[in-house]
Design an enzyme around this catalytic site. Structure first.
Site, PDB file in Angstrom:
ATOM      1  N   SER A 119      43.704  10.437  -6.958  1.00 12.34           N
ATOM      2  CA  SER A 119      44.981   9.979  -6.407  1.00 12.34           C
ATOM      3  C   SER A 119      44.934   8.517  -6.010  1.00 12.34           C
ATOM      4  O   SER A 119      45.983   7.909  -5.788  1.00 12.34           O
ATOM      5  CB  SER A 119      45.302  10.773  -5.138  1.00 12.34           C
ATOM      6  OG  SER A 119      45.460  12.121  -5.429  1.00 12.34           O
ATOM      7  N   HIS A 140      46.542  10.573 -14.159  1.00  9.77           N
ATOM      8  CA  HIS A 140      46.953  11.102 -12.858  1.00  9.77           C
ATOM      9  C   HIS A 140      48.177  11.996 -13.002  1.00  9.77           C
ATOM     10  O   HIS A 140      49.290  11.512 -13.245  1.00  9.77           O
ATOM     11  CB  HIS A 140      47.250   9.914 -11.912  1.00  9.77           C
ATOM     12  CG  HIS A 140      47.577  10.327 -10.518  1.00  9.77           C
ATOM     13  ND1 HIS A 140      48.486   9.650  -9.742  1.00  9.77           N
ATOM     14  CD2 HIS A 140      47.126  11.349  -9.752  1.00  9.77           C
ATOM     15  CE1 HIS A 140      48.581  10.245  -8.565  1.00  9.77           C
ATOM     16  NE2 HIS A 140      47.761  11.273  -8.545  1.00  9.77           N
ATOM     17  N   GLU A 152      50.562   9.326 -14.681  1.00  7.35           N
ATOM     18  CA  GLU A 152      50.234   7.893 -14.616  1.00  7.35           C
ATOM     19  C   GLU A 152      48.948   7.701 -15.418  1.00  7.35           C
ATOM     20  O   GLU A 152      47.951   8.378 -15.150  1.00  7.35           O
ATOM     21  CB  GLU A 152      49.982   7.445 -13.176  1.00  7.35           C
ATOM     22  CG  GLU A 152      51.236   7.271 -12.339  1.00  7.35           C
ATOM     23  CD  GLU A 152      50.935   6.809 -10.911  1.00  7.35           C
ATOM     24  OE1 GLU A 152      51.582   5.869 -10.451  1.00  7.35           O
ATOM     25  OE2 GLU A 152      50.057   7.406 -10.254  1.00  7.35           O
ATOM     26  N   ASN A 190      51.690   6.959  -5.634  1.00 10.34           N
ATOM     27  CA  ASN A 190      51.082   7.257  -4.324  1.00 10.34           C
ATOM     28  C   ASN A 190      51.067   6.052  -3.397  1.00 10.34           C
ATOM     29  O   ASN A 190      51.027   6.207  -2.181  1.00 10.34           O
ATOM     30  CB  ASN A 190      49.652   7.783  -4.494  1.00 10.34           C
ATOM     31  CG  ASN A 190      49.634   9.239  -4.887  1.00 10.34           C
ATOM     32  OD1 ASN A 190      50.633   9.932  -4.746  1.00 10.34           O
ATOM     33  ND2 ASN A 190      48.505   9.707  -5.379  1.00 10.34           N
TER      34      ASN A 190
END
Ligand code: CAA
Ligand code: NAD
Length: 282
Positions: A119, A140, A152, A190
């Site tokens: 993350s 991701h 991602e 994130n």
């Protein structure tokens, strides 16, 4: 090169979701965790997720059975030797990931691609651990993986164009919509999302509103599907805290300080849905 056999390290929230999604797209998948209990829990979550998709009439009973035949589970890393692609989706902790990458690196063929579903942790730093850093990349996924459209794709400094192209193509094959991102703590989503969740813990800690009112505020006022505290419970409070710690350490900026209440809840073992208690009880 074509990817046929996928290895997934970690059978937790993300590992089992990635395993399910890859199996549904026709890949043969082997899911690795440290013990049988973690693997069984992961397989049960896959089965439950597929049942939900049947109820929503998105898949049939026979598709569920066929997806499950594409999945093997093991605690033995040596079984990854014939994988073309291995994705690490274990606990968000650099030391844990370093050990895993060193193990994978010794086992897979020189042509295999190694990815991390981290993350927040630096892809360039992890790429430096493996013997072919040009074949290392960040991939991701978002939670719950079978439901969320985004992937991602994060290039480390060392990631090659062919590696990026293959993972882009694989993301499309999985039915996901990829975005390409440069390596940076927390990447794009994130970097924006997790500080918002952390701020929700400050609002809660300051007694400004109840958890329900904080979550309803963001649902009704911003059209978020679930509120930030419910989202922290879905993501895992430990993972949320780990991400904030990475920002705090890497940006050296006090705006990323983790909320003490978040830290205290993690210390108490209130990790969210996965432990039965987070902000809410499950
Ligand atoms: N597999 C696994 N879990 C599923 C699922 C599936 N096929 N379908 C739904 N879920 C989960 C939900 O979390 C929730 O759990 P409970 O029923 O046990 O309460 C439930 O199942 C909701 O199911 P519904 O069918 O009622 O809900 P829905 O289909 O309308 O929406 C949702 C579910 C898509 C998850 C929606 O709530 C949503 O979009 N939530 C926000 C998710 C989000 O923001 N994810 C990103 C997290 S951040 C991240 O992933 C990055 C990181 O690195 C931390
Ligand atoms: P989790 O706590 O649900 O599961 C982690 C799993 O890793 C556990 O089953 C654990 O036993 C396993 N594990 C730990 N060390 C291992 C080892 N040496 N070998 C094999 N397995 C090992 O965590 P999660 O939420 O699935 O997160 C996994 C990764 O995905 C983390 O890097 C996290 O940041 C990232 N991620 C999480 C989310 C989320 O919403 N939870 C979303 C996107 C990405």
């Amino acid at each position: 090169m074509t990817i046929q056999k996928v290895g997934v390290i970690g059978a937790g929230l993300m590992g089992n979701g990635i395993t399910q999604t890859c199996a549904a797209a026709g890949y043969s998948v082997i899911m690795v965790d440290m013990n049988d209990a973690a693997l069984d829990k992961g397989l049960n979550m896959i089965s439950g997720s597929l049942e939900r998709l049947i109820k929503k009439e998105k898949i049939t009973d026979s598709k569920k059975a066929s997806i499950l035949t594409h999945i093997q589970i093991t605690t033995d890393y040596a079984k990854l030797s014939d994988c073309d692609f291995v994705i690490e989706a274990a606990t968000e902790n650099l030391q844990v990931k370093i050990k895993i990458l060193q193990q994978i690196d010794k086992i897979v063929s020189p042509n295999a691609i190694i990815a991390s579903n981290t993350s927040s942790i630096s892809i360039s730093q992890m790429a430096a651990i493996v013997s072919r850093p040009e074949r290392f990349i960040g991939m991701h996924f978002f939670n719950p993986v079978p439901m969320m459209a985004l992937v991602e794709i994060i290039r480390g400094l060392q990631t090659s164009d062919p590696t990026h192209a293959l993972v882009h193509e694989m993301s499309l094959k999985l039915g996901k919509s990829p975005i390409s991102v440069k390596n940076s703590p927390g990447f794009v989503v994130n970097r924006i999302l997790v500080p918002m969740i952390n701020e929700a813990f400050f609002v809660l800690a300051e007694g400004i509103a109840t958890p329900e009112d904080i979550d309803n505020g963001m649902k009704l006022g911003c059209n978020h599907p679930i509120g930030p505290l419910a989202l922290a419970d879905l993501v895992g409070l430990d993972t949320t805290l780990a991400v904030m710690e990475v920002y705090f350490e890497n940006f050296s900026d006090s705006k990323y300080r983790p909320c003490p209440l978040l830290r205290e809840m993690v210390a108490a073992g209130y990790l969210g849905r996965k432990s039965g208690r987070g902000v809410y009880h499950y």
